[in-house]
Design a protein around this motif. Structure first.
Motif, PDB file in Angstrom:
ATOM      1  N   LEU A   1     -14.839  23.953  -3.801  1.00 43.40           N
ATOM      2  CA  LEU A   1     -13.662  24.560  -4.427  1.00 43.40           C
ATOM      3  C   LEU A   1     -13.734  26.075  -4.331  1.00 43.40           C
ATOM      4  O   LEU A   1     -12.765  26.743  -3.936  1.00 43.40           O
ATOM      5  CB  LEU A   1     -13.587  24.113  -5.889  1.00 43.40           C
ATOM      6  N   GLY A   2     -14.894  26.638  -4.661  1.00 41.00           N
ATOM      7  CA  GLY A   2     -15.056  28.084  -4.646  1.00 41.00           C
ATOM      8  C   GLY A   2     -14.935  28.685  -3.260  1.00 41.00           C
ATOM      9  O   GLY A   2     -14.361  29.761  -3.087  1.00 41.00           O
ATOM     10  N   ALA A   3     -15.463  28.007  -2.260  1.00 40.17           N
ATOM     11  CA  ALA A   3     -15.384  28.519  -0.893  1.00 40.17           C
ATOM     12  C   ALA A   3     -13.937  28.679  -0.449  1.00 40.17           C
ATOM     13  O   ALA A   3     -13.577  29.676   0.194  1.00 40.17           O
ATOM     14  CB  ALA A   3     -16.131  27.581   0.057  1.00 40.17           C
ATOM     15  N   HIS A   4     -13.097  27.727  -0.800  1.00 39.97           N
ATOM     16  CA  HIS A   4     -11.689  27.818  -0.415  1.00 39.97           C
ATOM     17  C   HIS A   4     -10.942  28.868  -1.247  1.00 39.97           C
ATOM     18  O   HIS A   4     -10.056  29.562  -0.718  1.00 39.97           O
ATOM     19  CB  HIS A   4     -11.024  26.447  -0.542  1.00 39.97           C
ATOM     20  N   LEU A   5     -11.311  29.010  -2.520  1.00 44.17           N
ATOM     21  CA  LEU A   5     -10.677  30.051  -3.337  1.00 44.17           C
ATOM     22  C   LEU A   5     -11.001  31.439  -2.797  1.00 44.17           C
ATOM     23  O   LEU A   5     -10.129  32.315  -2.708  1.00 44.17           O
ATOM     24  CB  LEU A   5     -11.145  29.936  -4.794  1.00 44.17           C
ATOM     25  N   ILE A   6     -12.249  31.649  -2.419  1.00 45.32           N
ATOM     26  CA  ILE A   6     -12.650  32.957  -1.900  1.00 45.32           C
ATOM     27  C   ILE A   6     -12.041  33.193  -0.526  1.00 45.32           C
ATOM     28  O   ILE A   6     -11.578  34.302  -0.211  1.00 45.32           O
ATOM     29  CB  ILE A   6     -14.187  33.059  -1.870  1.00 45.32           C
ATOM     30  N   ARG A   7     -12.017  32.169   0.316  1.00 44.47           N
ATOM     31  CA  ARG A   7     -11.358  32.306   1.626  1.00 44.47           C
ATOM     32  C   ARG A   7      -9.904  32.727   1.441  1.00 44.47           C
ATOM     33  O   ARG A   7      -9.403  33.639   2.139  1.00 44.47           O
ATOM     34  CB  ARG A   7     -11.458  30.978   2.368  1.00 44.47           C
ATOM     35  N   ASP A   8      -9.197  32.072   0.503  1.00 41.04           N
ATOM     36  CA  ASP A   8      -7.799  32.412   0.261  1.00 41.04           C
ATOM     37  C   ASP A   8      -7.662  33.851  -0.221  1.00 41.04           C
ATOM     38  O   ASP A   8      -6.735  34.566   0.185  1.00 41.04           O
ATOM     39  CB  ASP A   8      -7.196  31.456  -0.768  1.00 41.04           C
ATOM     40  N   ARG A   9      -8.571  34.287  -1.072  1.00 47.56           N
ATOM     41  CA  ARG A   9      -8.521  35.661  -1.573  1.00 47.56           C
ATOM     42  C   ARG A   9      -8.694  36.662  -0.439  1.00 47.56           C
ATOM     43  O   ARG A   9      -7.969  37.665  -0.350  1.00 47.56           O
ATOM     44  CB  ARG A   9      -9.616  35.863  -2.624  1.00 47.56           C
ATOM     45  N   LEU A  10      -9.639  36.399   0.449  1.00 52.59           N
ATOM     46  CA  LEU A  10      -9.871  37.311   1.571  1.00 52.59           C
ATOM     47  C   LEU A  10      -8.688  37.334   2.526  1.00 52.59           C
ATOM     48  O   LEU A  10      -8.435  38.354   3.193  1.00 52.59           O
ATOM     49  CB  LEU A  10     -11.138  36.903   2.328  1.00 52.59           C
TER      50      LEU A  10
ATOM     51  N   GLY B   1     -19.938  30.148   3.841  1.00 49.87           N
ATOM     52  CA  GLY B   1     -20.085  30.565   5.226  1.00 49.87           C
ATOM     53  C   GLY B   1     -19.396  29.626   6.187  1.00 49.87           C
ATOM     54  O   GLY B   1     -18.756  30.052   7.153  1.00 49.87           O
ATOM     55  N   TYR B   2     -19.507  28.340   5.932  1.00 49.09           N
ATOM     56  CA  TYR B   2     -18.866  27.332   6.786  1.00 49.09           C
ATOM     57  C   TYR B   2     -17.352  27.476   6.747  1.00 49.09           C
ATOM     58  O   TYR B   2     -16.680  27.476   7.793  1.00 49.09           O
ATOM     59  CB  TYR B   2     -19.286  25.936   6.328  1.00 49.09           C
ATOM     60  N   VAL B   3     -16.791  27.598   5.540  1.00 48.44           N
ATOM     61  CA  VAL B   3     -15.337  27.702   5.405  1.00 48.44           C
ATOM     62  C   VAL B   3     -14.828  28.997   6.039  1.00 48.44           C
ATOM     63  O   VAL B   3     -13.790  28.994   6.728  1.00 48.44           O
ATOM     64  CB  VAL B   3     -14.937  27.612   3.920  1.00 48.44           C
ATOM     65  N   LEU B   4     -15.539  30.105   5.850  1.00 48.68           N
ATOM     66  CA  LEU B   4     -15.110  31.363   6.464  1.00 48.68           C
ATOM     67  C   LEU B   4     -15.201  31.284   7.985  1.00 48.68           C
ATOM     68  O   LEU B   4     -14.288  31.735   8.696  1.00 48.68           O
ATOM     69  CB  LEU B   4     -15.961  32.526   5.936  1.00 48.68           C
ATOM     70  N   ALA B   5     -16.282  30.727   8.503  1.00 51.05           N
ATOM     71  CA  ALA B   5     -16.435  30.611   9.953  1.00 51.05           C
ATOM     72  C   ALA B   5     -15.327  29.745  10.547  1.00 51.05           C
ATOM     73  O   ALA B   5     -14.773  30.056  11.612  1.00 51.05           O
ATOM     74  CB  ALA B   5     -17.808  30.029  10.290  1.00 51.05           C
ATOM     75  N   ASN B   6     -14.980  28.656   9.865  1.00 50.90           N
ATOM     76  CA  ASN B   6     -13.904  27.781  10.326  1.00 50.90           C
ATOM     77  C   ASN B   6     -12.555  28.475  10.295  1.00 50.90           C
ATOM     78  O   ASN B   6     -11.628  28.085  11.012  1.00 50.90           O
ATOM     79  CB  ASN B   6     -13.841  26.518   9.456  1.00 50.90           C
ATOM     80  N   SER B   7     -12.427  29.492   9.436  1.00 50.35           N
ATOM     81  CA  SER B   7     -11.169  30.231   9.298  1.00 50.35           C
ATOM     82  C   SER B   7     -11.140  31.482  10.171  1.00 50.35           C
ATOM     83  O   SER B   7     -10.196  32.267  10.090  1.00 50.35           O
ATOM     84  CB  SER B   7     -10.954  30.614   7.827  1.00 50.35           C
ATOM     85  N   GLY B   8     -12.182  31.675  10.973  1.00 52.53           N
ATOM     86  CA  GLY B   8     -12.225  32.820  11.875  1.00 52.53           C
ATOM     87  C   GLY B   8     -12.548  34.135  11.197  1.00 52.53           C
ATOM     88  O   GLY B   8     -12.255  35.202  11.739  1.00 52.53           O
ATOM     89  N   ILE B   9     -13.174  34.093  10.020  1.00 54.99           N
ATOM     90  CA  ILE B   9     -13.524  35.313   9.290  1.00 54.99           C
ATOM     91  C   ILE B   9     -14.993  35.620   9.545  1.00 54.99           C
ATOM     92  O   ILE B   9     -15.872  34.828   9.180  1.00 54.99           O
ATOM     93  CB  ILE B   9     -13.267  35.140   7.779  1.00 54.99           C
ATOM     94  N   PRO B  10     -15.319  36.755  10.153  1.00 53.84           N
ATOM     95  CA  PRO B  10     -16.717  37.096  10.414  1.00 53.84           C
ATOM     96  C   PRO B  10     -17.504  37.220   9.107  1.00 53.84           C
ATOM     97  O   PRO B  10     -17.047  37.845   8.146  1.00 53.84           O
ATOM     98  CB  PRO B  10     -16.625  38.451  11.127  1.00 53.84           C
TER      99      PRO B  10
END
Length: 412
Positions: free
Chosen positions: A380-389, A47-56
């Motif tokens: 690691l997983g948070a960034h992998l999933i962010r990249d996938r999205l 959630g933190y990584v997605l929020a920082n990347s502007g992904i709702p």
């Protein structure tokens, strides 16, 4: 299912007045890009990584933030894994294995960067690790690991018995000293990330159990909870050691239980060289660390049982064994046990986490950091999933993918 039993240390470091509480979903329909199931280390980091990347995104948890396995996490952050780099190489090849280890090292650095941007102190301290040979027979494999890490540019030192005895009150045949590791209070860390991400737009709903996930006509999902419905393009399962919630046959794992105890504060830890993180080559292994208030955390004694122990007496017997191991290493210390617990943990047979999109159910993703490096795997997983999205190719995703070949059948 219970994930832990006994008295937990980390929640005691946070008063109720300091905790930021989140409401349940208010029997309504929400819409977002990603729903994260689970509010522990993996879920809140996502959630933190997605929020920082502007992904709702929205996080839901059936209980409260960080109340599951995160509360029983002992807070060691190491890039070295339960499986050594020299053991990964024959299975995955040199290139993949080295990339994975480097990704774990980068994840520790990413945690450090997150900590620098949090409003609260989460007791993050950079530490070196001493990985010692439990017996003479393990020296050869330990030396092979040193040679492999050194060859690929990892910061590592080889210590012989005299060097160890010069720094610590115990003597072991040999050890590796790795730099770039750290320790943290995982409970404070997750709560601080949650609060920061919430202010940036991450929706968080406690006491909101998942009931089912339905595919929507035209794409996306309806995540149905006991408190309402969330419509989303993606679902991320960060359900820790409750993988049955995700209902995927792809996740193959073994569940065990482990023990930990925390001492009362000690007047001095001068015999403990630079507060190193300590662990050993034996399996199951003993591990030790210190805390900012001069306590010692000791963990280990893993057993092949999924459920935590049922009685306080049985738990105390194991805690006393851990205390005895501490006395063997630091005979001058006279600590008392103040906290003791037993907790469930999961492992994959190949030593890798389960991170990625389910090939059988596009749009549904997993962030399951199984193994001794759960917190590192979560980042690691948070960034992998962010990249996938975001449609970004990440070569580490090919290593942790759900459809990788794993010999061991599903087990619990």
């Amino acid at each position: 299912m219970r994930l832990h039993a006994g008295s937990l240390y980390w929640p005691s470091t946070y008063s109720d007045s300091e905790l930021y509480h989140y409401p349940p979903l208010a029997h309504e329909t929400k819409r977002t890009t990603a729903v994260i199931i689970g509010g522990g280390m993996s879920g809140i980091t996502c959630g933190y990584v997605l929020a920082n990347s502007g992904i709702p995104a929205i996080v839901i948890d059936q209980r409260t933030i960080a109340s599951g396995s995160t509360s029983a996490n002992t807070g060691l952050l190491q890039y070295s894994n339960d499986k050594m780099l020299s053991e990964f190489i024959p299975e995955f090849g040199e290139e993949k294995a080295v990339k994975f280890y480097r990704a774990c090292m980068q994840a520790v650095e990413q945690i450090s960067i997150v900590v620098d941007h949090l409003p609260n102190d989460v007791d993050f301290k950079r530490r070196s690790s001493l990985y010692y040979a439990s017996n003479e027979q393990d020296v050869l494999s330990l030396r092979q690991e040193f040679d492999t890490l050194h060859k690929w540019g990892f910061s590592v030192e080889w210590w012989n018995a005299d060097q160890i005895a010069n720094k610590f009150p115990f003597r072991k045949a040999a050890a590796l000293v790795t730099q770039g590791d750290a320790e943290i209070n995982p409970f404070k860390f997750v709560h601080a990330m949650a609060q920061t991400a919430h202010f940036k737009g991450l929706g968080i709903y406690e006491h909101t159990p998942l009931l089912t996930v339905e595919s929507r006509t035209g794409g996306g999902f309806r995540v149905i909870t006991s408190q309402g419905v969330i419509e989303a393009e993606h679902v991320i399962y960060a359900v820790g050691y409750l993988p049955e919630v995700a209902r995927s046959a792809r996740i193959r794992f073994v569940m065990d239980r482990s023990y930990a105890m925390v001492t009362s504060p000690l007047p001095s830890l001068s015999d403990w060289h630079q507060r190193f993180l300590l662990w050993e080559t034996a399996r199951p292994y003993l591990y030790l660390r210190t805390t900012v208030d001069n306590r010692i955390i000791v963990g280990g004694l893993d057993e092949s049982h999924r459920e935590p122990v049922l009685t306080e007496q049985e738990l105390h017997i194991h805690a006393m064994r851990l205390l005895s191991e501490l006395h063997h290493l630091f005979p001058s210390l006279k600590p008392e046990i103040q906290y003791q617990w037993c907790a469930t943990f999961g492992q994959s047979s190949d030593g890798l986490p389960w991170i990625g999109e389910d090939p059988d159910r596009p749009g549904q993703h997993f962030c399951l950091g199984y193994g001794g490096n759960g917190s590192v795997y979560s980042m690691l997983g948070a960034h992998l999933i962010r990249d996938r999205l975001c449609g970004i190719d990440n070569e580490i995703a090919l290593i942790t993918r759900l459809d990788r070949p794993v010999s061991q059948p599903a087990s619990s």
